[in-house]
Each structure stands twice: as C-alpha cells, then as structure tokens.
Design a protein around this motif. Structure first.
Motif, PDB file in Angstrom:
ATOM      1  N   LEU A  10       0.943  -1.244  -0.204  1.00 49.03           N
ATOM      2  CA  LEU A  10       0.087   0.034  -0.028  1.00 49.03           C
ATOM      3  C   LEU A  10       0.722   1.237   0.188  1.00 49.03           C
ATOM      4  CD1 LEU A  10      -2.471  -0.933   2.478  1.00 49.03           C
ATOM      5  CD2 LEU A  10      -3.107  -0.687  -0.004  1.00 49.03           C
ATOM      6  N   ALA A  11       1.917   1.110   0.945  1.00 41.48           N
ATOM      7  CA  ALA A  11       2.844   2.406   0.762  1.00 41.48           C
ATOM      8  C   ALA A  11       3.545   2.555  -0.584  1.00 41.48           C
ATOM      9  CB  ALA A  11       3.912   2.250   1.988  1.00 41.48           C
ATOM     10  N   GLY A  16       3.715   5.948  -5.647  1.00 38.88           N
ATOM     11  CA  GLY A  16       3.463   5.982  -6.941  1.00 38.88           C
ATOM     12  C   GLY A  16       2.145   6.841  -7.511  1.00 38.88           C
ATOM     13  N   HIS A  17       1.271   7.052  -6.472  1.00 40.26           N
ATOM     14  CA  HIS A  17       0.152   7.740  -7.023  1.00 40.26           C
ATOM     15  C   HIS A  17      -0.013   8.950  -6.237  1.00 40.26           C
ATOM     16  CE1 HIS A  17      -0.895   3.754  -8.567  1.00 40.26           C
ATOM     17  NE2 HIS A  17      -1.554   4.477  -9.382  1.00 40.26           N
ATOM     18  N   ALA A  51       6.729  12.313   0.552  1.00 35.62           N
ATOM     19  CA  ALA A  51       7.281  10.757   0.811  1.00 35.62           C
ATOM     20  C   ALA A  51       6.127   9.999   1.301  1.00 35.62           C
ATOM     21  CB  ALA A  51       8.402  10.814   1.544  1.00 35.62           C
ATOM     22  N   VAL A  52       6.260   8.944   1.331  1.00 34.01           N
ATOM     23  CA  VAL A  52       5.345   7.776   1.888  1.00 34.01           C
ATOM     24  C   VAL A  52       6.369   6.529   2.524  1.00 34.01           C
ATOM     25  CG1 VAL A  52       3.583   6.174   1.820  1.00 34.01           C
ATOM     26  CG2 VAL A  52       3.793   8.139   0.410  1.00 34.01           C
ATOM     27  N   ALA A  53       6.205   6.405   3.797  1.00 30.61           N
ATOM     28  CA  ALA A  53       7.135   5.506   4.659  1.00 30.61           C
ATOM     29  C   ALA A  53       6.280   4.299   5.203  1.00 30.61           C
ATOM     30  CB  ALA A  53       7.977   6.103   5.419  1.00 30.61           C
ATOM     31  N   PRO A 113      -8.223  12.630  -7.550  1.00 37.21           N
ATOM     32  CA  PRO A 113      -8.016  11.510  -6.922  1.00 37.21           C
ATOM     33  C   PRO A 113      -7.703  11.467  -5.270  1.00 37.21           C
ATOM     34  CG  PRO A 113      -6.060  12.208  -7.778  1.00 37.21           C
ATOM     35  CD  PRO A 113      -6.901  13.243  -8.190  1.00 37.21           C
ATOM     36  N   GLY A 114      -7.535  10.239  -4.849  1.00 37.36           N
ATOM     37  CA  GLY A 114      -7.300  10.209  -3.128  1.00 37.36           C
ATOM     38  C   GLY A 114      -7.788   8.924  -2.781  1.00 37.36           C
TER      39      GLY A 114
END
Length: 293
Positions: A10-11, A16-17, A51-53, A113-114
């Motif tokens: 999911l991260a 990417g999105h 960023a996503v962690a 989006p979301g």
C-alpha cells in the motif's frame, strides 16, 4: 489484518500515486479514529505529499513536514479512488468510512484522486495521527526491528530470543519485539521453520534460530513480491491465496499432506501442521493451557 507485506505494498502504491500531489482536503467521518488534535487535520490542506514510508504496520505520508500516519488495525483498509470529485459526505459515525483524503487535481476540471480509510465491524480500532515527527506516535516509538531491514540478522534474532520464556507464536506477533508480523504471517513463518507455535522462544538452538530467521525473511519477501504492483483492491485476495497454513483448517498440508489443524483463542486462532511442526502430535486447545507431548 493487513501485515507487513500488504502495508508495504500500500505504501508503494501511494508513492506512485500520491507523492508530488497537494492535499486538497482531509475529511474525518470516524472521529474515534483520530488520535491527535495538534496539529489539526486542516493543517494538511495545501501541503504536498513528499514521501510515503512504512513503520511496521503504520503508513506514513510526509506532507511538507507534517505526517499523516495511519494504522489499519484488524479490519481497516485503504481504498484508492481515481476521482473523488463527486464523492458525497456521509454521516459521521455511520458506516465503515473513517477518513477521506482528497488530492488536488493538477489542472482545474481534471479528476480529483485520493483515498478512503474504511473499517468493517464494530470494534473501531483504526487509528489516524497528524504529527510533526512519526516518532510522536506511541506505537511507532515502541516498534522493534523491521524484519526486512539489513540490520535484522540471525544474530539479532538470537539476541531477541535469548532467555525469553514467551511462546514463539506470541513473540513473533509482538510489535515491540519485531515489527510488522501479525497472526497470519506468524503461522506461515512457523510452518516454514517447522517450529511449534507453543515452543518457548528461548529454547531454540542456534540452528533453529537460523532456520527461523530464514523463514521470517523469505516468507515476508515472497509475500511482498506477490503483492508488489497490485492495486490496493486486489491485495486481500492475493494475501489469502498465498497462505499455506493460516486460514486453511481441515485442508491438506502442501508440504506433507497431513491435515492442517487449529487452536482457538478468545478472539483469534492459529493454524499449523502437526507433521511439519509438532512431531505429528496435535496441540491442545490453548484454553487447556498446555501442549500435548
């Protein structure tokens, strides 16, 4: 329950999105899910996701220095939507919707989006935090080592197990000991390591510790490889299809053909193969508080 492979996937999906997009709005519908008040969720509006962690089972969106952190708990999920522009508000506290994050379109008139965070059932343990540093989240601050990090070696695992009187099944699920493993993958790991879930952690030999370490890393990496690149909506089915013992009570073991058995607890259960893991002998129901030897 989403565990390390699904949460990491999911991260990756959000990297990417969502990275590079601005937060259009954050709408809270399940107020019990929001665990912080300062900074307020409104402070995220207009900030860019940089960023996503992943921290254990937590997903962390860095939004220009503020962090939107979520833990999906047992029955939570993240649902991506390509266009939320027509999504309607729902009555707070009603239904599974806990949080909606709208991402601003690049140009006026383009799709908005979301994603939405939902939680089935009545327990409502999904948690959302808005913090300046992810270490402010108590669950993250208390996490043990990540089993897919370079620093998680067989020697590190041996140090964790050394002297422990805990049963290995419970120890693997303890997020303060090792981050990211839950009920399903602990069953899978112990089956791969040919280890009884009731075995005392500190009693494992050096060879058994090495085998357990290999099983942890291989099981999680294999699951992550299967999940990588899938849309969020497909991850649950992929997880279930890849499990060899968990959730397969009564089915033949893929390794030896013996029947997969189950031990029930108050609110969960574990599955195992007697031939592969307990010398062919069944485990007593955990409520009887002992192992049949």
């Amino acid at each position: 329950m989403p565990e390390l492979p699904e949460v990491e996937s999911l991260a990756e999906f959000l990297r990417g999105h969502a990275v590079g997009r601005k937060i259009g709005a954050v709408e809270v519908f399940g107020f019990q899910a929001l665990k912080t008040v300062d900074p307020p969720v409104t402070a995220l509006t207009g900030r860019t996701v940089t960023a996503v962690a992943r921290h254990g089972k937590f997903i962390d969106l860095d939004c220009d220095g503020l962090h939107l952190v979520t833990h999906l708990a047992r029955a939570g999920w993240l649902r991506w939507q390509d266009d939320l522009s027509r999504a309607k508000a729902v009555r707070p506290g009603k239904g599974p919707l806990a949080l909606r994050v709208r991402l601003a379109p690049y140009e006026p008139g383009e799709p908005e989006p979301g994603f939405e965070l939902t939680e089935a059932g009545t327990q409502k343990r999904l948690a959302v935090y808005v913090v300046r540093d992810p270490g402010e989240v108590p669950g993250i601050a208390a996490l043990g080592p990540d089993p897919l990090s370079d620093g998680f070696t067989a020697e590190v695992l041996g140090g964790i197990l050394n002297g422990s009187r805990a049963q290995i099944k419970g120890l693997l699920r303890d997020q303060k000991v090792i981050a990211g493993i839950g009920n399903a993958y602990s069953d899978e790991v112990l089956h791969a390591a040919r280890t009884s879930p009731f075995k005392v952690a500190g009693s494992l030999t050096e060879e058994q510790v090495t085998a357990l370490h290999e099983a942890i890393v291989t099981t999680l990496r294999t699951a992550l490889d299967r999940a990588r690149g899938l849309a969020a909506k497909d991850l649950k089915a992929e997880k279930k299809s890849g499990l060899r013992v968990h959730g397969r009570t009564g089915e033949p073991c893929a390794e030896c053909g013996d029947t997969i058995r189950e031990v029930s607890f108050a609110d969960s259960s574990l599955q195992y193969c007697p031939t592969c893991q307990t010398g062919g002998k069944p485990l007593a129901d955990r409520r009887m508080s002992r192992l049949l030897k």
